[in-house]
Scaffold this motif. Sequence first.
Motif, short mmCIF file in Angstrom:
data_model
loop_
_atom_site.label_atom_id
_atom_site.label_comp_id
_atom_site.label_asym_id
_atom_site.label_seq_id
_atom_site.Cartn_x
_atom_site.Cartn_y
_atom_site.Cartn_z
N GLY A 145 -18.67 38.15 12.41
CA GLY A 145 -18.11 37.00 11.74
C GLY A 145 -17.97 37.26 10.25
N THR A 146 -17.76 36.21 9.49
CA THR A 146 -17.60 36.36 8.04
C THR A 146 -18.95 36.65 7.39
N LEU A 147 -18.90 37.20 6.18
CA LEU A 147 -20.12 37.51 5.43
C LEU A 147 -20.79 36.21 5.00
N MET A 148 -22.07 36.07 5.35
CA MET A 148 -22.82 34.87 4.98
C MET A 148 -23.51 35.08 3.64
N ARG A 149 -24.03 34.01 3.07
CA ARG A 149 -24.60 34.11 1.72
C ARG A 149 -25.93 34.87 1.68
N ASN A 150 -26.51 35.17 2.84
CA ASN A 150 -27.71 36.02 2.88
C ASN A 150 -27.34 37.50 3.00
N GLY A 151 -26.03 37.79 2.90
CA GLY A 151 -25.58 39.17 2.95
C GLY A 151 -25.42 39.73 4.35
N LYS A 152 -25.57 38.91 5.36
CA LYS A 152 -25.48 39.37 6.75
C LYS A 152 -24.22 38.82 7.42
N LYS A 153 -23.91 39.40 8.57
CA LYS A 153 -22.81 38.92 9.39
C LYS A 153 -23.32 38.69 10.80
N MET A 154 -22.97 37.53 11.36
CA MET A 154 -23.32 37.24 12.74
C MET A 154 -22.44 38.08 13.68
N LYS A 155 -22.98 38.41 14.84
CA LYS A 155 -22.20 39.09 15.86
C LYS A 155 -21.99 38.13 17.04
N TYR A 156 -20.75 38.08 17.52
CA TYR A 156 -20.38 37.14 18.58
C TYR A 156 -19.76 37.89 19.75
N LYS A 157 -20.14 37.49 20.96
CA LYS A 157 -19.56 38.08 22.16
C LYS A 157 -18.30 37.32 22.53
N ILE A 158 -17.22 38.06 22.74
CA ILE A 158 -15.91 37.47 23.02
C ILE A 158 -15.60 37.58 24.51
N ASN A 159 -15.81 36.50 25.25
CA ASN A 159 -15.39 36.49 26.66
C ASN A 159 -15.09 35.08 27.17
N SER A 209 -21.12 28.71 18.41
CA SER A 209 -19.85 29.28 18.86
C SER A 209 -19.70 29.15 20.38
N PHE A 210 -20.81 29.21 21.11
CA PHE A 210 -20.77 29.04 22.57
C PHE A 210 -20.27 27.65 22.93
N ASN A 211 -20.83 26.62 22.30
CA ASN A 211 -20.44 25.25 22.61
C ASN A 211 -19.04 24.93 22.11
N GLU A 212 -18.57 25.64 21.11
CA GLU A 212 -17.26 25.36 20.54
C GLU A 212 -16.14 25.55 21.56
N LEU A 213 -16.25 26.56 22.43
CA LEU A 213 -15.13 26.90 23.30
C LEU A 213 -15.41 26.85 24.80
N ARG A 214 -16.65 26.81 25.21
CA ARG A 214 -16.90 26.99 26.64
C ARG A 214 -17.21 25.71 27.42
N PRO A 215 -18.43 25.16 27.36
CA PRO A 215 -18.77 24.08 28.30
C PRO A 215 -17.90 22.84 28.18
N ALA A 224 -10.29 33.76 16.43
CA ALA A 224 -9.78 32.96 15.31
C ALA A 224 -10.76 31.87 14.90
N ILE A 225 -11.69 31.47 15.79
CA ILE A 225 -12.59 30.35 15.44
C ILE A 225 -13.64 30.76 14.42
N PHE A 226 -13.87 32.06 14.25
CA PHE A 226 -14.97 32.49 13.39
C PHE A 226 -14.66 32.42 11.90
N THR A 227 -13.47 31.91 11.56
CA THR A 227 -13.14 31.66 10.17
C THR A 227 -12.96 30.17 9.88
N ILE A 228 -13.16 29.31 10.89
CA ILE A 228 -12.97 27.87 10.67
C ILE A 228 -14.23 27.25 10.10
N MET A 229 -14.07 26.06 9.52
CA MET A 229 -15.17 25.39 8.83
C MET A 229 -16.36 25.12 9.75
N ASP A 230 -16.10 24.77 11.01
CA ASP A 230 -17.19 24.49 11.94
C ASP A 230 -18.18 25.66 12.01
N ILE A 231 -17.66 26.87 12.02
CA ILE A 231 -18.49 28.06 12.19
C ILE A 231 -19.05 28.56 10.86
#
Length: 437
Positions: free
Chosen positions: A107-121, A211-217, A265-272
């Motif tokens: 995902g995008t760079l967070m303010r702690n200097g890290k990036k989250m990793k997301y599984k795309i399926n 991110s899981f709840n954003e698109l799946r259930p 595309a969702i990993f750059t929206i405000m929700d995420i």
Amino acid sequence: MVSSTAVEKKSELNPRTTAYEFAGPVGAALIIVTIPLTTYLLYFGCSQRNGCPPSLASIKNPEILDTLQRLEFWKGLWDTEAALMYLAWYAFCVVAWLVLPGDWIEGTLMRNGKKMKYKINAFSTFLLTMGVTAGVILRFGPESFTFIYDKWIGFVTASFVMSVVQSIYCYTSSFFGDKLLALGGNSGNFIYDFYIGRELNPTIGSFDLKSFNELRPGLILWALVDISMACEQYVRRGGTLTDSMILVLGFHLWYVADAVYNEPAIFTIMDITTDGFGYMLAVGDLLWVPFTYSLQARYLAYEHVELGGVGTAVVVLVTFTGYWIFRSANGEKNDFRNGRNPKNLTYMNTKRGTKLLTSGWWGRSRHPNYFGDWLMALSWSLATGFNTPITYFYPVYFFVLLVHRQLRDDEMCEVKYGDDWKMYKKLVPYRIIPYVY
């Protein structure tokens, strides 16, 4: 014992929220109550039994107050069988996320200097769900899939309970461990932080809840709800569907498929990137999306509207225009953010070193994708005709939501870009709808 240096660093990383949104704790409390209440009211206020909307005489009927005072009515909102079905559906989505293959992206760079990793399926999960659903309907007939229509209230209550449970879990767990909090959800007020979301990215291992709840259930359940409504109409009509139901079902399935197919595309929206995961997103994803966005299909399950050739053509034109604007605008933005500019769009350099598009769709308004999204929402309601205003609830609500998001985004950009944002607004004066707003 935690050192004072560690405490100072944590407070710098997670500063106190000093500005409220949504009218603060009072507004948050009202929304917490009104979201589930509105979902229930849309059912009781638009149904075959009560009318859509109910007649004034039935609303004034003393029996309504008497019914609301009966314990049996409130017990009737709970359906154990529906709750178990919903729990099985949620578990299916989790297992599908776990076992189906998918790429891991950052995902995008967070303010702690890290990036989250997301599984795309999410798209694989959607295809699997549609395959299983088609198999059930082909094997046992359309009548076997009308159970969502029959147990509507039970499913609404089950999804609401799931939303609340997750909200409580995420709020409580945010106080334990070294958590990155949302800048807007660390006010210290329980009601507000519970609503807005305190922790930015609640995770269980590598499983990211937001991110899981954003698109799946919820989103894929919306598609299943629509299919159930179509099956209900098919059974009632003895083996046919109206043109209006075919359009609504097709548009909604297409919208869901497009969303899950374009999952990255969702990993750059405000929700995420900005909002924490709390009641606001949990109840929005799990309750609001599947059971209010499907209002048109539920209405058409018992009100068999026939549009005819001209009406069908108008509805199709509106939705395709909306989709063209929505997808092409998002395509321009995603290309530009990834260092590509195939259309040679003009842009403005900022003091932060970033660039803002000033031509193409993004030169016509600051949120052209919102306009396209809203046109699609309007077309879904147009398919239901003009016999009731209730089926137009979604485009009205959605426009208010988009305007609110635009205002939030403008406020954040003004803080982020300063004078550059004022200059940008002069270059791109329209907010959502070119030459209108």
